[in-house]
Write a protein that holds these residues in place. Structure first.
Motif, short mmCIF file in Angstrom:
data_model
loop_
_atom_site.label_atom_id
_atom_site.label_comp_id
_atom_site.label_asym_id
_atom_site.label_seq_id
_atom_site.Cartn_x
_atom_site.Cartn_y
_atom_site.Cartn_z
N PHE A 1 0.82 -1.21 0.00
CA PHE A 1 0.00 0.00 0.00
C PHE A 1 0.85 1.27 0.00
CE2 PHE A 1 0.89 -0.62 4.49
CZ PHE A 1 1.08 0.66 4.96
N ALA A 2 2.10 1.19 0.49
CA ALA A 2 2.96 2.37 0.59
C ALA A 2 3.41 2.87 -0.77
CB ALA A 2 4.17 2.07 1.46
N GLU A 3 3.21 2.08 -1.83
CA GLU A 3 3.64 2.48 -3.17
C GLU A 3 2.53 3.14 -3.97
OE1 GLU A 3 4.85 -1.18 -4.89
OE2 GLU A 3 6.65 -1.40 -3.65
N LEU A 4 1.32 3.21 -3.40
CA LEU A 4 0.17 3.65 -4.18
C LEU A 4 -0.04 5.15 -4.16
CD1 LEU A 4 -2.39 0.90 -3.06
CD2 LEU A 4 -0.90 0.89 -5.07
N THR A 5 0.28 5.80 -3.05
CA THR A 5 -0.04 7.22 -2.89
C THR A 5 0.93 7.85 -1.91
OG1 THR A 5 -1.77 8.77 -2.23
CG2 THR A 5 -1.71 6.65 -1.10
N ASP A 6 0.93 9.16 -1.87
CA ASP A 6 1.83 9.88 -0.96
C ASP A 6 1.26 10.03 0.44
OD1 ASP A 6 3.69 10.16 -2.91
OD2 ASP A 6 2.96 12.12 -3.58
N GLY A 7 0.00 9.66 0.64
CA GLY A 7 -0.60 9.81 1.97
C GLY A 7 -1.65 8.75 2.22
N GLY B 1 10.61 11.06 0.27
CA GLY B 1 11.61 11.02 1.33
C GLY B 1 11.10 10.51 2.65
N GLY B 2 9.91 9.94 2.66
CA GLY B 2 9.34 9.45 3.90
C GLY B 2 9.87 8.10 4.34
N GLY B 3 10.90 7.58 3.68
CA GLY B 3 11.46 6.29 4.03
C GLY B 3 11.05 5.23 3.03
N SER B 4 11.67 4.04 3.15
CA SER B 4 11.34 2.94 2.26
C SER B 4 9.92 2.44 2.54
CB SER B 4 12.33 1.80 2.45
OG SER B 4 12.15 1.18 3.71
N ARG B 5 9.38 1.66 1.62
CA ARG B 5 8.02 1.18 1.79
C ARG B 5 7.89 0.27 3.00
NH1 ARG B 5 6.96 -3.70 -1.65
NH2 ARG B 5 8.97 -4.59 -2.21
N TYR B 6 8.97 -0.45 3.34
CA TYR B 6 8.94 -1.29 4.52
C TYR B 6 8.90 -0.44 5.79
CZ TYR B 6 10.28 -4.93 1.21
OH TYR B 6 10.30 -5.80 0.15
N ASN C 1 5.85 -0.40 8.54
CA ASN C 1 6.10 -0.61 9.97
C ASN C 1 5.63 0.58 10.80
OD1 ASN C 1 7.27 -3.08 9.46
ND2 ASN C 1 9.36 -2.26 9.38
N LEU C 2 5.77 1.78 10.26
CA LEU C 2 5.34 2.98 10.97
C LEU C 2 3.81 3.02 11.11
CD1 LEU C 2 6.07 5.64 12.32
CD2 LEU C 2 5.99 6.74 10.06
N VAL C 3 3.11 2.66 10.03
CA VAL C 3 1.65 2.63 10.09
C VAL C 3 1.18 1.56 11.08
CG1 VAL C 3 -0.45 2.19 8.77
CG2 VAL C 3 1.39 3.53 7.75
#
Length: 530
Positions: free
Chosen positions: A430-436, A486-491, A495-497
């Motif tokens: 899901f982290a690759e789909l959108t900026d937020g 720049g919010g970090g890698s998708r992994y 993990n943050l979410v």
């Protein structure tokens, strides 16, 4: 040449002679140990040592010694085995087996304990396929852990791993719990007889179990200590008569025991299966069967309401029938377009199949939910649109981007449901789909039936949830989180979410996956071929 051959023959004969002597010595030693153990047993039977009643279960002298533990009498707070047989009847058998066992309960109360156990085993196990029986590992451990007395567990913990557990129940019911969660050395229980890969419902004779236990105890040295209940059967007393000291726990003492706190479980209980959300004692099982016709009717009515009525009407009607929902921090903006897409991406933990439906109701508009292996029944009856994922990352990413351009999208990155206060590892797709993304924390409560299953028929999951008298959902929308630029890698984003949702719910984050769950509960990797 002849002398060389003769020398080789002599060497071969000497080696064979030495091997024979070693074999004879080993056999004689084993025979001597067995004979000595039998003499000890005969001597103790002739002059039985009265058990020492114990009022202080400190057992400080157990270090390095072996403890023989009576499971029902000295570990569990309740000595009744009926609820565990009822769980086997309902989960491994059917609702009709459970009803038959409940109808036989008055008769069981009139029979001796040994005969009652045999009748319950016959009802619960007859014609159950041995390879498919997983209740002992997937269902029963949760209820055993909830029934463990803190005082009895402290004794087991001080004894370390040199614990031999003796149970009246069939070994297949208790071994998974005792070895996996308490890490005991050995489990002694009666074996279920099998014919053609199916349980017959008959148990082996108690004498065979005692003989097996006596031979097993030869490997644990001479210093044996016993902890039993005052209702222990005479056949099991033969085993405990080998102990140097035997401590008795009375029923009056057990009534004062405390439940083992969840934080003191030797191993975290993350996964468990089965439909029953309560311990089916005779009274509780009777109440469940009385409620069942009304529960089925109520589940059908609630489903129809959510299928055919708009949310502003269906939610009040659902509340009038006992459904309780709590919405925390509702989103103020519903038309935002993060990252230039046409809709918002809502990321939630996974509790039941109704998660996206409740999010849609909280937003008061239709959303699209992506699923991995939704049953055809659930897909047809879903009040919102669902889209299947293929487990091909590139294809799934393209499909999810297309759906997100069309409107709001709900994803459950755990990939499977988890009943306990834990979060499984989040898939980073899901982290690759959108900026937020908008994290959504979900919590559920049920009192009679679980609305999820790993080995049962998934098409009934939603009906079981809605068949509860007061099913409850808590929905909390968290602050929108940046995932790109720049919010970090998708992994790291996944993990943050996961961490933020876990913090909001008070759940523990884990690295366990869908595969781990299904390998433990269902014996497969959780992949459904459609």
């Amino acid at each position: 040449m002849h002398m060389c051959s003769a020398s080789k023959e002599n060497q071969r004969s000497e080696s064979q002679l030495m091997a024979s002597k070693a074999f004879i010595s080993k056999s004689f030693l084993s025979f001597y140990r067995s004979l000595r153990r039998r003499r000890q047993l005969a001597r103790r039977d002739a002059h039985p040592k009265p058990p020492q009643k114990n009022h202080d279960l400190s057992f400080l002298h157990l270090h390095g010694k072996t403890l023989i533990l009576d499971v029902e009498g000295a570990l569990l707070r309740s000595s009744s085995t009926f609820p565990y047989f009822m769980l086997v009847a309902l989960e491994a058998g059917s609702i009709f087996r459970g009803l038959l066992l409940l109808l036989l309960y008055p008769l069981l109360c009139c029979l001796s304990r040994g005969v009652a156990l045999q009748v319950m085993a016959l009802v619960c196990f007859c014609r159950i396929k041995k390879e498919e029986f997983r209740a002992g590992r997937a269902v029963l451990p949760k209820f055993f852990l909830e029934d463990v007395g803190l005082e009895g567990f402290e004794v087991v913990k001080k004894a370390g791993k040199k614990v031999v557990c003796v149970s009246r129940m069939p070994r297949v019911m208790v071994e998974g719990f005792l070895k996996e969660y308490l890490e005991v050395a050995q489990v002694v229980g009666r074996e279920m007889k099998v014919i053609g890969g199916y349980y017959t419902g008959l148990m082996e004779e108690e004498g065979a179990m005692v003989e097996k236990c006596l031979s097993l105890l030869e490997n644990f040295g001479e210093e044996l200590y016993g902890l039993i209940g005052n209702c222990t059967k005479s056949s099991q007393n033969q085993i405990f008569s080998l102990c140097q000291e035997v401590y008795v726990v009375t029923e009056a003492e057990k009534r004062k025991w405390h439940a083992l706190p969840r934080e003191e479980y030797p191993k975290p209980l993350v996964f468990h299966d089965g439909r029953m959300a309560f311990k089916p004692t005779p009274a509780a099982a009777l109440a469940m069967f009385i409620w069942l016709p009304l529960g089925v009717s109520l589940a059908i009515f609630r489903s129809i309401v959510f299928l055919f009525l708009p949310y502003n009407i269906s939610i009040p009607i659902g509340a009038a029938t006992g459904m309780t929902n709590r919405l925390l921090n509702p989103p103020t903006s519903v038309n935002g377009k993060p990252g230039g897409h046409g809709g918002k991406l809502y990321v939630c933990n996974h509790r039941t199949l109704l998660d996206p439906v409740y999010i849609s109701a909280a937003l008061n508009r239709i959303v699209v939910a992506v699923t991995y292996s939704l049953s055809a029944v659930s897909e047809v009856l879903s009040p919102i649109k669902t889209a299947r994922l293929t487990r091909d990352k590139e294809e799934d990413r393209r499909n999810m981007e297309r759906l997100l351009r069309q409107g709001d999208l709900v994803v459950c990155p755990e990939g499977t449901t988890c009943r306990e206060p834990f979060l499984l590892r989040f898939s980073p797709l899901f982290a690759e789909l959108t900026d937020g993304v908008v994290p959504v924390a979900l919590a559920t409560r049920v009192s009679v039936f679980h609305g999820t299953t790993a080995s049962g028929f998934k098409g009934l999951d939603s009906f079981y949830f809605l068949a509860n008298p007061w099913p409850s959902y808590d929905i909390e929308f968290l602050d929108e989180m940046e995932t790109g630029k720049g919010g970090g890698s998708r992994y790291e984003v996944a993990n943050l979410v996961q961490k933020e949702i876990g913090r909001a719910l008070g759940f523990e984050c884990t690295a366990l996956t869908r595969k781990d769950k299904y390998l433990m509960l269902a014996g497969n990797e959780g992949v459904v071929n459609n």
